[in-house]
Design a protein around this motif. Structure first.
Motif, PDB file in Angstrom:
ATOM      1  N   LYS A   3       0.818  -1.211   0.000  1.00 50.58           N
ATOM      2  CA  LYS A   3       0.000   0.000   0.000  1.00 50.58           C
ATOM      3  C   LYS A   3       0.852   1.262   0.000  1.00 50.58           C
ATOM      4  O   LYS A   3       0.488   2.264  -0.618  1.00 50.58           O
ATOM      5  CB  LYS A   3      -0.934   0.010   1.209  1.00 50.58           C
ATOM      6  CG  LYS A   3      -2.020  -1.024   1.125  1.00 50.58           C
ATOM      7  CD  LYS A   3      -2.914  -0.954   2.338  1.00 50.58           C
ATOM      8  CE  LYS A   3      -3.967  -2.040   2.256  1.00 50.58           C
ATOM      9  NZ  LYS A   3      -4.878  -2.005   3.386  1.00 50.58           N
ATOM     10  N   LYS A   4       2.001   1.215   0.684  1.00 47.83           N
ATOM     11  CA  LYS A   4       2.860   2.392   0.753  1.00 47.83           C
ATOM     12  C   LYS A   4       3.412   2.755  -0.634  1.00 47.83           C
ATOM     13  O   LYS A   4       3.408   3.917  -1.025  1.00 47.83           O
ATOM     14  CB  LYS A   4       4.003   2.132   1.735  1.00 47.83           C
ATOM     15  CG  LYS A   4       4.918   3.317   1.945  1.00 47.83           C
ATOM     16  CD  LYS A   4       5.991   2.993   2.967  1.00 47.83           C
ATOM     17  CE  LYS A   4       6.923   4.160   3.142  1.00 47.83           C
ATOM     18  NZ  LYS A   4       8.017   3.864   4.053  1.00 47.83           N
ATOM     19  N   THR A   5       3.856   1.780  -1.384  1.00 45.27           N
ATOM     20  CA  THR A   5       4.386   2.016  -2.730  1.00 45.27           C
ATOM     21  C   THR A   5       3.286   2.555  -3.647  1.00 45.27           C
ATOM     22  O   THR A   5       3.513   3.486  -4.426  1.00 45.27           O
ATOM     23  CB  THR A   5       4.951   0.705  -3.304  1.00 45.27           C
ATOM     24  OG1 THR A   5       5.922   0.178  -2.403  1.00 45.27           O
ATOM     25  CG2 THR A   5       5.592   0.943  -4.661  1.00 45.27           C
ATOM     26  N   PHE A   6       2.105   1.977  -3.568  1.00 46.80           N
ATOM     27  CA  PHE A   6       0.979   2.439  -4.379  1.00 46.80           C
ATOM     28  C   PHE A   6       0.642   3.896  -4.057  1.00 46.80           C
ATOM     29  O   PHE A   6       0.467   4.722  -4.958  1.00 46.80           O
ATOM     30  CB  PHE A   6      -0.238   1.536  -4.146  1.00 46.80           C
ATOM     31  CG  PHE A   6      -1.459   2.003  -4.880  1.00 46.80           C
ATOM     32  CD1 PHE A   6      -1.598   1.758  -6.238  1.00 46.80           C
ATOM     33  CD2 PHE A   6      -2.467   2.683  -4.219  1.00 46.80           C
ATOM     34  CE1 PHE A   6      -2.706   2.191  -6.921  1.00 46.80           C
ATOM     35  CE2 PHE A   6      -3.580   3.133  -4.901  1.00 46.80           C
ATOM     36  CZ  PHE A   6      -3.711   2.884  -6.258  1.00 46.80           C
ATOM     37  N   VAL A  10       0.817   7.264  -6.569  1.00 49.76           N
ATOM     38  CA  VAL A  10      -0.321   8.147  -6.850  1.00 49.76           C
ATOM     39  C   VAL A  10       0.040   9.595  -6.532  1.00 49.76           C
ATOM     40  O   VAL A  10      -0.231  10.503  -7.316  1.00 49.76           O
ATOM     41  CB  VAL A  10      -1.569   7.689  -6.056  1.00 49.76           C
ATOM     42  CG1 VAL A  10      -2.676   8.725  -6.128  1.00 49.76           C
ATOM     43  CG2 VAL A  10      -2.068   6.353  -6.569  1.00 49.76           C
ATOM     44  N   VAL A  11       0.648   9.837  -5.380  1.00 48.23           N
ATOM     45  CA  VAL A  11       1.033  11.188  -4.987  1.00 48.23           C
ATOM     46  C   VAL A  11       2.046  11.768  -5.982  1.00 48.23           C
ATOM     47  O   VAL A  11       1.938  12.923  -6.399  1.00 48.23           O
ATOM     48  CB  VAL A  11       1.586  11.213  -3.551  1.00 48.23           C
ATOM     49  CG1 VAL A  11       2.225  12.546  -3.216  1.00 48.23           C
ATOM     50  CG2 VAL A  11       0.487  10.870  -2.564  1.00 48.23           C
ATOM     51  N   THR A  12       3.020  10.964  -6.396  1.00 46.69           N
ATOM     52  CA  THR A  12       4.014  11.414  -7.370  1.00 46.69           C
ATOM     53  C   THR A  12       3.342  11.781  -8.699  1.00 46.69           C
ATOM     54  O   THR A  12       3.669  12.804  -9.314  1.00 46.69           O
ATOM     55  CB  THR A  12       5.079  10.324  -7.604  1.00 46.69           C
ATOM     56  OG1 THR A  12       5.701  10.016  -6.350  1.00 46.69           O
ATOM     57  CG2 THR A  12       6.130  10.782  -8.597  1.00 46.69           C
ATOM     58  N   GLY A  13       2.405  10.978  -9.141  1.00 44.31           N
ATOM     59  CA  GLY A  13       1.673  11.266 -10.376  1.00 44.31           C
ATOM     60  C   GLY A  13       0.904  12.569 -10.291  1.00 44.31           C
ATOM     61  O   GLY A  13       0.898  13.366 -11.231  1.00 44.31           O
ATOM     62  N   ILE A  14       0.254  12.816  -9.169  1.00 45.96           N
ATOM     63  CA  ILE A  14      -0.508  14.051  -8.980  1.00 45.96           C
ATOM     64  C   ILE A  14       0.429  15.257  -8.977  1.00 45.96           C
ATOM     65  O   ILE A  14       0.165  16.269  -9.637  1.00 45.96           O
ATOM     66  CB  ILE A  14      -1.349  13.985  -7.687  1.00 45.96           C
ATOM     67  CG1 ILE A  14      -2.466  12.955  -7.848  1.00 45.96           C
ATOM     68  CG2 ILE A  14      -1.918  15.349  -7.338  1.00 45.96           C
ATOM     69  CD1 ILE A  14      -3.217  12.648  -6.567  1.00 45.96           C
TER      70      ILE A  14
END
Length: 128
Positions: A3-6, A10-14
């Motif tokens: 879950k941490k990697t996912f 997502v945060v990096t993509g945003i």
């Protein structure tokens, strides 16, 4: 994948999306396409006229939008001709300006009150 990697993905993509949009906004802000006046390399004669007159209908700082004289009925001049942008200072509404040797030096783009995009010639010459 945990879950941490996912979540980090997502945060990096945003964050990268917002950075990309910011950079695109800066590039478009400095683009010449957003300039309302586009100048020609060489001025050209305005409809091969030696003299014409205009009536100012909107003052825009150091320029004015004006209508060209179109008809003469009796002693009255009707200003229903082409709309142009006149460069210069100290214009006022309903001012009549006569220009000798008018030259088209560029185009001016704006949006009228009805929301329609408009492009008109920019005129310079010897003003009376």
């Amino acid at each position: 994948m945990n879950k941490k990697t996912f979540f980090l993905g997502v945060v990096t993509g945003i964050v990268l999306t917002f950075v990309g949009l910011f950079v695109i906004g800066l590039v478009n802000q400095n683009s010449e396409e957003n300039e309302p006046v586009q100048y020609f390399e060489k001025p050209v004669s305005y409809e091969n006229k030696k003299e014409t007159s205009f009536k100012v209908f909107q003052v825009l700082g150091k320029a004015a939008l004006a209508k060209e004289a179109s008809d003469i009925i009796g002693d009255n001049v009707m200003y229903f001709g082409n709309t142009v942008l006149l460069l210069g200072e100290n214009y006022y509404s309903d001012q009549i300006i006569t220009i000798n040797n008018p030259q088209r030096v560029g185009t001016y783009s704006y949006t009228n009150k009805g929301g329609m995009p408009m492009t008109v010639p920019v005129i310079e010459g010897d003003m009376k």
